[in-house]
Design a protein around this motif. Structure first.
Motif, PDB file in Angstrom:
ATOM      1  N   GLY A  82       0.814  -1.208   0.000  1.00  0.00           N
ATOM      2  CA  GLY A  82       0.000   0.000   0.000  1.00  0.00           C
ATOM      3  C   GLY A  82       0.847   1.259   0.000  1.00  0.00           C
ATOM      4  N   LEU A  83       0.289   2.330  -0.568  1.00  0.00           N
ATOM      5  CA  LEU A  83       0.912   3.655  -0.587  1.00  0.00           C
ATOM      6  C   LEU A  83      -0.126   4.689  -0.200  1.00  0.00           C
ATOM      7  CD1 LEU A  83       2.879   3.422  -3.966  1.00  0.00           C
ATOM      8  CD2 LEU A  83       3.896   3.361  -1.679  1.00  0.00           C
ATOM      9  N   GLU A  84       0.312   5.702   0.535  1.00  0.00           N
ATOM     10  CA  GLU A  84      -0.640   6.728   0.989  1.00  0.00           C
ATOM     11  C   GLU A  84       0.088   8.045   1.195  1.00  0.00           C
ATOM     12  OE1 GLU A  84      -4.637   7.764   2.535  1.00  0.00           O
ATOM     13  OE2 GLU A  84      -3.910   5.911   1.620  1.00  0.00           O
ATOM     14  N   TRP A  85      -0.471   9.121   0.630  1.00  0.00           N
ATOM     15  CA  TRP A  85       0.094  10.451   0.846  1.00  0.00           C
ATOM     16  C   TRP A  85      -0.373  11.017   2.180  1.00  0.00           C
ATOM     17  CZ3 TRP A  85       3.947  12.638  -1.718  1.00  0.00           C
ATOM     18  CH2 TRP A  85       4.204  12.222  -3.024  1.00  0.00           C
ATOM     19  N   SER A  86       0.489  11.786   2.817  1.00  0.00           N
ATOM     20  CA  SER A  86       0.130  12.419   4.081  1.00  0.00           C
ATOM     21  C   SER A  86      -0.804  13.603   3.830  1.00  0.00           C
ATOM     22  CB  SER A  86       1.388  12.916   4.802  1.00  0.00           C
ATOM     23  OG  SER A  86       1.041  13.751   5.900  1.00  0.00           O
ATOM     24  N   PRO A  87      -1.897  13.707   4.589  1.00  0.00           N
ATOM     25  CA  PRO A  87      -2.764  14.886   4.468  1.00  0.00           C
ATOM     26  C   PRO A  87      -2.210  16.089   5.227  1.00  0.00           C
ATOM     27  CG  PRO A  87      -3.655  13.393   6.106  1.00  0.00           C
ATOM     28  CD  PRO A  87      -2.431  12.716   5.531  1.00  0.00           C
ATOM     29  N   HIS A  88      -1.110  15.892   5.966  1.00  0.00           N
ATOM     30  CA  HIS A  88      -0.558  16.953   6.812  1.00  0.00           C
ATOM     31  C   HIS A  88       0.705  17.579   6.222  1.00  0.00           C
ATOM     32  CE1 HIS A  88      -3.327  15.239   9.725  1.00  0.00           C
ATOM     33  NE2 HIS A  88      -2.729  14.068   9.590  1.00  0.00           N
ATOM     34  N   HIS A  89       1.513  16.788   5.513  1.00  0.00           N
ATOM     35  CA  HIS A  89       2.784  17.267   4.948  1.00  0.00           C
ATOM     36  C   HIS A  89       2.841  16.866   3.478  1.00  0.00           C
ATOM     37  CE1 HIS A  89       4.053  18.067   9.057  1.00  0.00           C
ATOM     38  NE2 HIS A  89       3.762  16.815   9.374  1.00  0.00           N
ATOM     39  N   ALA A  90       2.941  17.850   2.589  1.00  0.00           N
ATOM     40  CA  ALA A  90       2.839  17.600   1.147  1.00  0.00           C
ATOM     41  C   ALA A  90       3.952  16.720   0.614  1.00  0.00           C
ATOM     42  CB  ALA A  90       2.814  18.929   0.385  1.00  0.00           C
ATOM     43  N   GLU A  91       5.122  16.714   1.265  1.00  0.00           N
ATOM     44  CA  GLU A  91       6.253  15.956   0.735  1.00  0.00           C
ATOM     45  C   GLU A  91       6.347  14.549   1.313  1.00  0.00           C
ATOM     46  OE1 GLU A  91       7.837  17.428   4.623  1.00  0.00           O
ATOM     47  OE2 GLU A  91       6.421  18.104   3.102  1.00  0.00           O
ATOM     48  N   LEU A  92       5.433  14.184   2.207  1.00  0.00           N
ATOM     49  CA  LEU A  92       5.537  12.926   2.938  1.00  0.00           C
ATOM     50  C   LEU A  92       4.515  11.903   2.446  1.00  0.00           C
ATOM     51  CD1 LEU A  92       7.242  11.902   5.397  1.00  0.00           C
ATOM     52  CD2 LEU A  92       5.246  12.412   6.808  1.00  0.00           C
ATOM     53  N   PHE A  93       4.975  10.648   2.294  1.00  0.00           N
ATOM     54  CA  PHE A  93       4.048   9.554   2.007  1.00  0.00           C
ATOM     55  C   PHE A  93       4.551   8.298   2.703  1.00  0.00           C
ATOM     56  CE2 PHE A  93       7.260   9.072  -1.262  1.00  0.00           C
ATOM     57  CZ  PHE A  93       7.363   7.707  -1.478  1.00  0.00           C
ATOM     58  N   LEU A  94       3.687   7.303   2.803  1.00  0.00           N
ATOM     59  CA  LEU A  94       4.071   6.058   3.459  1.00  0.00           C
ATOM     60  C   LEU A  94       3.960   4.886   2.496  1.00  0.00           C
ATOM     61  CD1 LEU A  94       1.395   4.108   4.141  1.00  0.00           C
ATOM     62  CD2 LEU A  94       1.033   5.788   5.927  1.00  0.00           C
ATOM     63  N   GLY A  95       4.746   3.883   2.765  1.00  0.00           N
ATOM     64  CA  GLY A  95       4.648   2.614   2.064  1.00  0.00           C
ATOM     65  C   GLY A  95       4.441   1.510   3.078  1.00  0.00           C
ATOM     66  N   ALA A  96       3.487   0.616   2.812  1.00  0.00           N
ATOM     67  CA  ALA A  96       3.255  -0.548   3.658  1.00  0.00           C
ATOM     68  C   ALA A  96       3.936  -1.749   3.014  1.00  0.00           C
ATOM     69  CB  ALA A  96       1.757  -0.796   3.827  1.00  0.00           C
TER      70      ALA A  96
END
Length: 266
Positions: A82-96
């Motif tokens: 999974g991948l998800e962009w942060s709603p709080h920081h535009a440059e941050l995303f996560l990978g599961a």
């Protein structure tokens, strides 16, 4: 006069935890500053190949890889779930991430059982899953790495708290990590008994309000749970989705889910 430190005192100062923490934060800031100019192109046409001749029809509709995010000893051999962009920081995303495929024949390259995890802590044999936070300007250096006991099948940022990350696992648990905590372990996890999931959780959705944040999860056995994100030990509501069961007439609060047989449940 400034007192002079002995060689042993200098080494002790450089080796202290506070100094190491300062160096990690400072080097990360410098990497971000050096990479931010190349991270975004405000004039980019994402459907156009800039190497194609001007006016060439073949230059449109083509995607090319620009950068690869690779944590090497953390992500090597791991499938991305999974991948998800942060709603709080535009440059941050996560990978599961799931369990390393190489683990079937031994530890993956660069990570033995007991190697260190980025952000602190130890990655042991019991940690099959991971969630990695990435900044778009530092593709070779994860911001944080979190551990899970089994494959992380879905993950998302907390919708109202920038420090929290929510995940669901193949083992049926719902977990919450906190970026303010140095340990990569979850600060909250659900019980496997008491009305929660006992099968792999493959979908989650954050909802609610800042004062009452909620999480909706669904597992492969047709169980749908509603959680209070302030305490995910046990779900607030559990529904067993059964094909052909009508919902209450006039009910304007519901959840739509797709079933394995192609039907929809509400």
């Amino acid at each position: 006069a400034v007192p002079q430190l002995t060689a042993d005192e200098k080494q002790a100062a450089l080796s202290s935890e506070s100094m190491q923490d300062f160096l990690r934060r400072a080097s990360r800031t410098l990497e971000r500053a050096m990479g931010q100019n190349d991270a975004f192109d405000i004039f980019a046409d994402f459907s156009h190949d800039r190497n194609a001749p001007e006016g060439a029809d073949g230059g449109r509709g083509k995607l090319t890889m620009k950068v690869e995010f690779d944590g090497e000893d953390v992500t090597a051999g791991r499938p991305i779930t999974g991948l998800e962009w942060s709603p709080h920081h535009a440059e941050l995303f996560l990978g599961a991430y799931g369990s390393p495929t190489a683990r079937r024949g031994g530890a993956p390259h660069g990570m033995g059982f007991g190697g260190t995890l980025g952000g602190g802590g130890v990655f042991g044999a019991e940690h099959d899953g991971a969630v990695v936070l990435w900044s778009v300007v530092t593709p070779r250096r994860p911001e944080r790495v979190f551990a899970a006991a089994s494959t992380v099948t879905a993950a998302a940022f907390h919708p109202f708290d920038a420090h929290l990350v929510v995940g669901a696992t193949y083992g049926g648990r719902v977990v919450v990590w906190d970026t303010r905590v140095k340990s990569p372990q979850p600060v909250q996890r659900s019980y496997l008994i008491g009305g929660g999931h006992s099968h792999p959780v493959y979908s989650l959705l954050t909802a609610g309000t800042p004062s009452a944040p909620e999480l909706i999860t669904a597992s492969t056995d047709g169980t749908l749970c509603q959680w209070d994100l302030a305490n995910v030990a046990s779900p607030a509501t559990t529904l067993r989705l059964v094909a052909g069961t009508p919902g209450p007439a006039g009910d304007d609060v519901g959840v739509v889910a797709g079933a394995g047989g192609g039907a929809d449940a509400v």
